[in-house]
Design a protein around this motif. Structure first.
Motif, PDB file in Angstrom:
ATOM      1  N   GLU A   9      43.272  45.428  34.617  1.00 16.48           N
ATOM      2  CA  GLU A   9      42.189  44.773  33.866  1.00 16.48           C
ATOM      3  C   GLU A   9      42.627  44.650  32.411  1.00 16.48           C
ATOM      4  OE1 GLU A   9      39.524  43.066  32.408  1.00 16.48           O
ATOM      5  OE2 GLU A   9      38.455  43.721  34.207  1.00 16.48           O
ATOM      6  N   ASP A  10      42.529  43.439  31.845  1.00 16.30           N
ATOM      7  CA  ASP A  10      43.003  43.275  30.467  1.00 16.30           C
ATOM      8  C   ASP A  10      41.958  43.625  29.415  1.00 16.30           C
ATOM      9  OD1 ASP A  10      41.654  41.032  31.429  1.00 16.30           O
ATOM     10  OD2 ASP A  10      42.504  39.737  29.891  1.00 16.30           O
ATOM     11  N   ASP A  53      41.436  42.634  38.404  1.00 16.62           N
ATOM     12  CA  ASP A  53      40.802  41.541  37.671  1.00 16.62           C
ATOM     13  C   ASP A  53      41.552  40.251  38.017  1.00 16.62           C
ATOM     14  OD1 ASP A  53      39.212  40.208  35.807  1.00 16.62           O
ATOM     15  OD2 ASP A  53      40.643  40.578  34.185  1.00 16.62           O
ATOM     16  N   MET A  55      41.404  37.088  36.079  1.00 14.21           N
ATOM     17  CA  MET A  55      41.958  36.466  34.870  1.00 14.21           C
ATOM     18  C   MET A  55      42.750  37.505  34.091  1.00 14.21           C
ATOM     19  SD  MET A  55      40.893  33.304  34.775  1.00 14.21           S
ATOM     20  CE  MET A  55      40.703  32.725  33.092  1.00 14.21           C
TER      21      MET A  55
HETATM   22 CA    CA Z   1      40.297  39.422  32.481  1.00 15.80          CA
END
Ligand code: CA
Length: 229
Positions: A9-10, A53, A55
């Motif tokens: 997850e970013d 995630d 994206m």
């Molecule tokens: Ca993301």
């Protein structure tokens, strides 16, 4: 030993929140903030579960999922996608690529933990061949060898397609099956059928086995799943 859960997850806030909750629940979280780092950790840590995630920088979640499912060493790792509300196409593609479940953002960490537990509960060892031929769900007993379905002991006449849709739902044990997945499993490469065909057959199944009216849940814009007991 604590089960390892890889979080890819970013967004740092979400990552930290998930890690915190998982640790509190007795899991061992490992975290990555982009797709490439996620893949490296999946290979080195061999996690028991991956939260992914979609994206993501460097390698997006769907691409990472494709790589994971193609790598025999980690292909069978249970995986939950974290997806934004509008991304229906991503969700369907993700399920087709072999994600076990998805969770819509924004989510509560408690919901995530509950889904993780549910997946761990159903990843039981594969049944022996003799058991494999029988599926049971509530009052339904499906005998693959005899090609027979009984509800409370009474045989129900199903067409081959209905039989195979029911089999697919029973085998999925609570996972969502997209209409495309059902088409692929039941009709194979016959391209003349459409999503609507699946809906018609599911309606017939519900008609013939009334307990399925509620038990088969319609997942909006995606497909169907069987409610877990
Ligand atoms: Ca993301």
């Amino acid at each position: 030993m604590a089960k390892t859960v890889l979080i890819v997850e970013d967004e740092q806030e979400i990552r930290d929140l998930l890690a915190h909750y998982l640790r509190k629940e007795g899991y061992r979280p490992v975290v990555a903030s982009d797709g490439e780092a996620g893949l490296a950790l999946a290979r080195s840590e061999r996690p028991d579960m991956i939260l992914l995630d979609i994206m993501l920088p460097k390698m997006d979640g769907l691409e990472l999922l494709r790589v994971i499912r193609a790598d025999p060493a980690i292909a069978r790792t249970p995986l939950i996608m974290l997806t934004a509300k509008g991304d229906e196409t991503d969700r369907v593609v993700g399920l087709e690529l072999g994600a076990d479940d998805y969770i819509l953002k924004p989510f509560s960490p408690r919901e995530v933990v509950a889904r993780i537990k549910a997946i761990f509960r159903r990843s039981v060892p594969p049944p022996s061949p003799s058991e494999e031929a029988i599926h049971e769900y509530r009052a339904i007993r499906m005998d693959l060898g005899r090609h027979e379905v009984r509800v409370d002991g009474t045989a129900v006449a199903l067409t081959t397609k209905e039989f195979r849709i029911l089999e697919a739902l029973l085998c999925a044990s609570g996972r969502v099956l997209s209409r495309e997945m059902i088409l692929q499993k039941v009709w194979g490469d016959d391209t003349y059928v459409t999503d609507r065909t699946v809906d018609v057959h599911v309606a017939k199944l519900r008609q013939k086995i009334p307990l399925l009216v509620k038990a088969i849940e319609t997942v909006k814009d995606v497909g169907y799943k069987l409610r877990e007991d």
